[in-house]
Scaffold this motif. Structure first.
Motif, PDB file in Angstrom:
ATOM      1  N   HIS A   2      -3.548  51.299 128.597  1.00 41.47           N
ATOM      2  CA  HIS A   2      -3.461  50.293 127.325  1.00 41.47           C
ATOM      3  C   HIS A   2      -2.230  50.385 126.682  1.00 41.47           C
ATOM      4  O   HIS A   2      -1.923  49.319 125.771  1.00 41.47           O
ATOM      5  CB  HIS A   2      -4.753  50.602 126.167  1.00 41.47           C
ATOM      6  N   ALA A   3      -1.367  51.263 126.686  1.00 40.32           N
ATOM      7  CA  ALA A   3      -0.204  51.329 125.612  1.00 40.32           C
ATOM      8  C   ALA A   3       0.745  50.251 125.716  1.00 40.32           C
ATOM      9  O   ALA A   3       1.208  49.613 124.677  1.00 40.32           O
ATOM     10  CB  ALA A   3       0.329  52.795 125.971  1.00 40.32           C
ATOM     11  N   ALA A   4       0.873  49.922 126.892  1.00 35.23           N
ATOM     12  CA  ALA A   4       2.111  48.990 127.180  1.00 35.23           C
ATOM     13  C   ALA A   4       1.629  47.457 126.710  1.00 35.23           C
ATOM     14  O   ALA A   4       2.184  46.731 125.894  1.00 35.23           O
ATOM     15  CB  ALA A   4       2.640  48.886 128.496  1.00 35.23           C
ATOM     16  N   ALA A   5       0.305  47.227 126.943  1.00 33.89           N
ATOM     17  CA  ALA A   5      -0.197  46.117 126.285  1.00 33.89           C
ATOM     18  C   ALA A   5      -0.562  45.906 124.956  1.00 33.89           C
ATOM     19  O   ALA A   5      -0.188  44.809 124.369  1.00 33.89           O
ATOM     20  CB  ALA A   5      -1.638  45.750 127.296  1.00 33.89           C
ATOM     21  N   ILE A   6      -0.717  47.031 124.226  1.00 33.51           N
ATOM     22  CA  ILE A   6      -1.012  47.042 122.995  1.00 33.51           C
ATOM     23  C   ILE A   6       0.554  46.487 122.464  1.00 33.51           C
ATOM     24  O   ILE A   6       0.655  45.996 121.686  1.00 33.51           O
ATOM     25  CB  ILE A   6      -1.528  48.090 122.491  1.00 33.51           C
TER      26      ILE A   6
ATOM     27  N   LEU B   4      -6.743  35.308 124.866  1.00 32.52           N
ATOM     28  CA  LEU B   4      -7.531  36.505 125.830  1.00 32.52           C
ATOM     29  C   LEU B   4      -6.629  37.017 126.765  1.00 32.52           C
ATOM     30  O   LEU B   4      -6.373  36.240 127.663  1.00 32.52           O
ATOM     31  CB  LEU B   4      -8.776  35.655 126.277  1.00 32.52           C
ATOM     32  N   TYR B   5      -6.516  38.336 126.499  1.00 33.08           N
ATOM     33  CA  TYR B   5      -5.681  39.083 127.392  1.00 33.08           C
ATOM     34  C   TYR B   5      -6.470  40.337 128.039  1.00 33.08           C
ATOM     35  O   TYR B   5      -7.662  40.731 127.539  1.00 33.08           O
ATOM     36  CB  TYR B   5      -4.481  39.589 126.716  1.00 33.08           C
ATOM     37  N   ALA B   6      -6.052  40.619 129.221  1.00 32.37           N
ATOM     38  CA  ALA B   6      -6.641  41.687 130.088  1.00 32.37           C
ATOM     39  C   ALA B   6      -5.634  42.746 130.572  1.00 32.37           C
ATOM     40  O   ALA B   6      -4.482  42.224 130.916  1.00 32.37           O
ATOM     41  CB  ALA B   6      -7.357  41.221 131.026  1.00 32.37           C
ATOM     42  N   SER B   7      -5.783  43.901 130.383  1.00 30.60           N
ATOM     43  CA  SER B   7      -4.994  45.081 130.938  1.00 30.60           C
ATOM     44  C   SER B   7      -5.636  45.701 132.178  1.00 30.60           C
ATOM     45  O   SER B   7      -6.698  46.482 131.951  1.00 30.60           O
ATOM     46  CB  SER B   7      -4.361  45.922 129.962  1.00 30.60           C
ATOM     47  N   MET B   8      -5.220  45.334 133.341  1.00 31.66           N
ATOM     48  CA  MET B   8      -5.918  46.028 134.480  1.00 31.66           C
ATOM     49  C   MET B   8      -5.083  46.356 135.475  1.00 31.66           C
ATOM     50  O   MET B   8      -3.859  46.063 135.480  1.00 31.66           O
ATOM     51  CB  MET B   8      -7.003  45.050 134.989  1.00 31.66           C
ATOM     52  N   PRO B   9      -5.575  47.288 136.339  1.00 30.22           N
ATOM     53  CA  PRO B   9      -4.704  47.645 137.546  1.00 30.22           C
ATOM     54  C   PRO B   9      -4.253  46.602 138.341  1.00 30.22           C
ATOM     55  O   PRO B   9      -3.094  46.727 139.015  1.00 30.22           O
ATOM     56  CB  PRO B   9      -5.478  48.656 138.582  1.00 30.22           C
ATOM     57  N   SER B  10      -4.700  45.598 138.670  1.00 32.02           N
ATOM     58  CA  SER B  10      -4.313  44.396 139.427  1.00 32.02           C
ATOM     59  C   SER B  10      -5.167  42.998 139.114  1.00 32.02           C
ATOM     60  O   SER B  10      -6.095  43.023 138.570  1.00 32.02           O
ATOM     61  CB  SER B  10      -4.434  44.561 140.984  1.00 32.02           C
ATOM     62  N   PHE B  11      -4.729  41.942 139.462  1.00 28.82           N
ATOM     63  CA  PHE B  11      -5.372  40.647 139.293  1.00 28.82           C
ATOM     64  C   PHE B  11      -5.210  39.882 140.558  1.00 28.82           C
ATOM     65  O   PHE B  11      -4.381  40.190 141.315  1.00 28.82           O
ATOM     66  CB  PHE B  11      -4.593  39.901 138.207  1.00 28.82           C
ATOM     67  N   ALA B  12      -6.312  39.143 140.793  1.00 30.60           N
ATOM     68  CA  ALA B  12      -6.068  38.097 141.962  1.00 30.60           C
ATOM     69  C   ALA B  12      -4.689  37.219 141.901  1.00 30.60           C
ATOM     70  O   ALA B  12      -4.701  36.875 140.933  1.00 30.60           O
ATOM     71  CB  ALA B  12      -7.518  37.131 142.146  1.00 30.60           C
ATOM     72  N   ALA B  13      -4.400  37.321 142.999  1.00 29.49           N
ATOM     73  CA  ALA B  13      -2.965  36.498 143.205  1.00 29.49           C
ATOM     74  C   ALA B  13      -2.932  35.264 143.711  1.00 29.49           C
ATOM     75  O   ALA B  13      -3.544  34.970 144.586  1.00 29.49           O
ATOM     76  CB  ALA B  13      -2.067  37.797 143.954  1.00 29.49           C
TER      77      ALA B  13
END
Length: 355
Positions: A150-154, A270-279
Motif C-alpha cells: 500500500h505505501a507507494a499507492a497511498i 477508484l484505484y486498486a493496488s494489487m500484485p498484477s492486473f489483467a493486461a
C-alpha cells in the motif's frame, strides 16, 4: 455453491472432490495438491479464475514430466468456510495421504488457522497479499505484506490527488487490521491524517454508518480493506450516495472479478493496488501477457479473467510442484515484482506509475 463452481471450471481435468479422494485413497501414479480456494463466502466470485489458473499450472507441470514422473492433480478445499472447518478438512486429507502439500488463497483468519493446524505436515504455499509478520516453518508466502502493498499507492494519491484526509474502512479480521496499522504509519510520514476508521463483520450490512463517517469526517480518500462481494456491495452504495465522484477510493483487494461485480467504474476516483492486473496488448507486463495467452489457448477466449489472485495461485501451484520435486524440498522463490497501482476505467484497469 461449491459443486456449481467446480462444474463450471473450463477445460479438464477439473479439481477432485475431497470426499471422493478420501474414499478412493491415494493414487500411486499421481501427486495430489490440496487447493484451498474460496468456493463460498465473499471471495467466491474469484473462484472460477482461481480454479482455471491452478488447473493450467497443474497441467503444465504434468506436461513437463510431472513430479518424479507422476502426474499432478488438484483436490479442491473450500476455504470460504469457517477457519476451523477449513483447517480440519485440510489436515484430515493430509493425514490420510490424500494430498501431499497445500496451496491456497483465502482470508488471513483462515490462513492463520491453517498455519497452526498444518504444522509438521510439509509445505503450505499461501499466495495472496498477507498480513505480514513472521510465518511458521513450512509456510511459503508469495504475496506482499501490508506496507509493501500500500505505501507507494497511498503516497501517489497524497501527491497527485491531494488526498490529505483519509478514512480507513475494512472487515474485522487479521489482514484489514494490519493494513490499517501500516496505513496510519505511511500517512503520518506523508503529513496526511486519518480522520476516521471502522471495521465491520463479514457479510452484507447496513452501509449507512460507514457512508456517514466518510461525510462527517470530510474525507478526501477512503482506504478499503473489504473483500470480494462485500467490497462490491459497498462500492455500489458509495455511488448511490453520490460520493463516488468526489472521494478517492483505494483498495488492496479489488481485482477484475470485483470490478465486474460492482458494474465497473468510470469516475476516475477508484484505484486498486494489487500484485498484477489483467493486461491489454499494450501492457509492459510480459509475464501477464504470456500467461493470458496460454490460458486462452487452453480454455478459450471467454475463459475467466486472469486476476491477481488467480495469477498468484498459478505461481503457487508451480512452486509447490517444484518443492515436491526438488532435493530436500528446496526450490527457487516465485519472482515477485513491486505492487501495481491502477485506476478503474469502466470494466478494466489502467495502470499508473506509482513508484
Amino acid at each position: 455453491m461449491r459443486l456449481t463452481i467446480l462444474n463450471t471450471v473450463p477445460s479438464s481435468p477439473a479439481p477432485l472432490d475431497p470426499w471422493e479422494v478420501l474414499l478412493s485413497g491415494p493414487a500411486p501414479d499421481a501427486v495430489r495438491i490440496g487447493l484451498a480456494v474460496p468456493l463460498s463466502g465473499p471471495l467466491a466470485l474469484t473462484a472460477p479464475s482461481a480454479l482455471a489458473l491452478a488447473g493450467l499450472a497443474a497441467e503444465e507441470c504434468t506436461g513437463a514430466g510431472g513430479v518424479g514422473g507422476r502426474r499432478v492433480e488438484l483436490v479442491a478445499i473450500d476455504s470460504g468456510r469457517a477457519p476451523e472447518v477449513v483447517a480440519a478438512e485440510a489436515t484430515a486429507l493430509r493425514d490420510a495421504g490424500a494430498i501431499q502439500t497445500l496451496v491456497g488463497f483465502h482470508t488471513s483468519d483462515v490462513h492463520r488457522a491453517l498455519e497452526r493446524a498444518w504444522a509438521g505436515r510439509g509445505t503450505y504455499v499461501f499466495t495472496p497479499p498477507h498480513e505480514g509478520g513472521p510465518s511458521a516453518p513450512g509456510v511459503r508466502r508469495t504475496g506482499h505484506g501490508p506496507h509493501a502493498q500500500h505505501a507507494a499507492a497511498i503516497a501517489w494519491l497524497v501527491t497527485h490527488r491531494r488526498a490529505a484526509r483519509w478514512v480507513l474502512l475494512g472487515t474485522d479480521y487479521v489482514w484489514p487490521r494490519a493494513v490499517h496499522r501500516a496505513a496510519r504509519t505511511v500517512l503520518a510520514d506523508l503529513g496526511a491524517q486519518v480522520v476516521g476508521e471502522a471495521l465491520v463483520p463479514f457479510g452484507p450490512g447496513d452501509p449507512a454508518p460507514l457512508l456517514d463517517l466518510v461525510v462527517r469526517s470530510r474525507a478526501d480518500a477512503v482506504l478499503l480493506s473489504l473483500v470480494g462481494r462485500d467490497l462490491a456491495l459497498f462500492h455500489r452504495e458509495f455511488a448511490r450516495a453520490g460520493l463516488d465522484r468526489r472521494v478517492v477510493r483505494l483498495s488492496g483487494a479489488l481485482e477484475e472479478n470485483g470490478l465486474y461485480a460492482l458494474g465497473g467504474d468510470a469516475t476516475g476516483e477508484l484505484y486498486a493496488s494489487m500484485p498484477s492486473f489483467a493486461a491489454s496488448s499494450s501492457s509492459t507486463d510480459e509475464r501477464q501477457l504470456e500467461l493470458q495467452e496460454r490460458h486462452a489457448s487452453r480454455s478459450g477466449h471467454d475463459a475467466p479473467v486472469v486476476c491477481a489472485y488467480a495469477r498468484g495461485l498459478y505461481d503457487g501451484v508451480r512452486l509447490a510442484c517444484a518443492l515436491l520435486g526438488a532435493p530436500g524440498g528446496r526450490a527457487a522463490a516465485v519472482p515477485t515484482g513491486a505492487p501495481r497501482l491502477a485506476r478503474a476505467d469502466g470494466l478494466s484497469f489502467t495502470e499508473l506509475r506509482a513508484g
